[in-house]
Scaffold this active site. Structure first.
Site, short mmCIF file in Angstrom:
data_model
loop_
_atom_site.label_atom_id
_atom_site.label_comp_id
_atom_site.label_asym_id
_atom_site.label_seq_id
_atom_site.Cartn_x
_atom_site.Cartn_y
_atom_site.Cartn_z
CB THR A 42 25.93 37.50 -11.21
OG1 THR A 42 25.23 37.50 -12.46
CG2 THR A 42 24.96 37.93 -10.12
CB THR A 43 28.97 38.06 -15.83
OG1 THR A 43 27.76 37.39 -16.18
CG2 THR A 43 30.08 37.62 -16.78
CE1 TYR A 106 22.45 28.97 2.17
CE2 TYR A 106 21.85 30.74 3.68
CZ TYR A 106 22.17 29.42 3.46
OH TYR A 106 22.22 28.54 4.49
CE1 TYR A 132 20.00 37.77 -14.40
CE2 TYR A 132 21.82 38.64 -13.12
CZ TYR A 132 21.31 37.72 -14.01
OH TYR A 132 22.14 36.75 -14.53
NE ARG A 137 25.22 30.98 -10.85
CZ ARG A 137 26.30 31.39 -11.50
NH1 ARG A 137 26.34 31.33 -12.82
NH2 ARG A 137 27.35 31.85 -10.86
CE LYS A 161 21.36 39.42 -17.25
NZ LYS A 161 22.70 39.49 -16.63
CB ILE A 202 22.04 42.21 -19.83
CG1 ILE A 202 21.20 43.50 -19.85
CG2 ILE A 202 23.22 42.36 -18.88
CD1 ILE A 202 20.55 43.85 -18.52
#
Length: 292
Positions: A42-43, A106, A132, A137, A161, A202
């Site tokens: 996502t980063t 979502y 994760y 988010r 994660k 991470i």
């Protein structure tokens, strides 16, 4: 895999992926002590990458890492299970060592939906998969019970994660699934998570200061908690500053200011930091030596 960075994806002014810069950033990660890397998480603004771009970024990471014996944990998260399966199969065929899969965003699936989602992805491949959890988010949390059930029932789901910010989850995982691999996904908690049995981090900060993050991880793995705490304290200001706006807005700005990213380019709906936050980040950066 212990010290990993969740890599940013650099873009050119025309919004195309800057492949040469991406490769050089990965080479820097390896040179400064990171023992694995995470492309297309996502980063890495994976939500705005096309399938072709997503797969190409995984390929670039493998092209750089494999000759050096460095492992690649490929991000394959999506809010569509079929899309994650497609990316997971590609990553495995390309040579990725393992997969990182953020929970669907979502959709807000039920816990049973999360279980079936992850089970389907893991069963489509043979390489390890790491869950994760970042509910702030995605809008949905992977419950401890769901993660433990996946770990116990799906052989290649090996860890999680953890970016929930909830310390009780560490205690619960340690009790209910002591063999499950816990990775810190929140730089402000790196030392605490590792000191509580985590196997690695991470990191977002690792994009900028891989030498510091890798040193923190090594210290904790060697049982030198005092040194790990010292490094963590040194990183306190930058770990907080990098989330003054939505990730990865600040980390890309810092890489640009440090001369590691020629073009400061985001894909909408992300935009550069406000003028005030740019000045704030510049002030914080003055306290750190960013190695090239």
């Amino acid at each position: 895999m212990h010290a990993l960075s969740a890599l940013i994806t650099p873009f050119k002014p025309d919004l195309k992926v800057d492949e040469a810069t991406f490769a050089s950033l990965i080479e820097r990660q390896i040179r400064l002590g990171m023992d694995a890397c995470v492309p297309t998480g996502t980063t890495g603004e994976s939500a705005t990458l096309s399938h072709e771009e997503h797969m190409r970024c995984i390929e670039i990471a493998l092209e750089v890492c494999k000759p050096k014996g460095v492992k690649v944990l490929a991000g394959v998260g999506s809010n569509a299970t079929s899309e994650s399966i497609m990316l997971a199969k590609f990553a495995q065929k390309a040579g990725a060592d393992a997969l990182l899969c953020v929970s669907p965003y979502y959709n807000r699936p039920t816990q049973q939906g999360l279980f079936e989602h992850y089970k389907a992805i893991a069963n489509a491949v043979q390489i390890p998969l790491i869950l994760y959890d970042v509910p702030a988010r995605t809008g949905t949390q992977i419950a401890v019970e769901t993660a433990v059930k996946l770990f116990n029932e799906v052989s290649n789901i090996v860890g999680i994660k953890e970016a929930s910010g909830q310390a009780q989850r560490l205690v619960d995982f340690s009790h209910f699934a002591p063999e499950m691999q816990i990775y810190s996904g929140e730089d402000k908690l790196n030392h605490i998570i590792m000191a509580s049995g985590g196997v690695g981090v991470i990191s977002v900060t690792g994009n900028l200061l891989p030498d510091k993050i890798s040193a923190l991880v090594r210290a904790n793995l060697q049982g030198d908690l005092a040194s790990g705490q010292k490094i963590h304290n040194e990183l306190y200001a930058i770990n907080g500053a990098l989330f003054c706006e939505s990730n990865p807005i600040p980390i890309k700005a810092c890489l640009h200011m440090a001369g590691l990213l020629e073009h400061l380019v985001y894909r909408l709906p992300l935009v550069p930091p406000s003028h005030e936050n740019m000045r704030f980040l510049e002030t914080i950066l003055e306290n750190y030596e960013v190695l090239k």
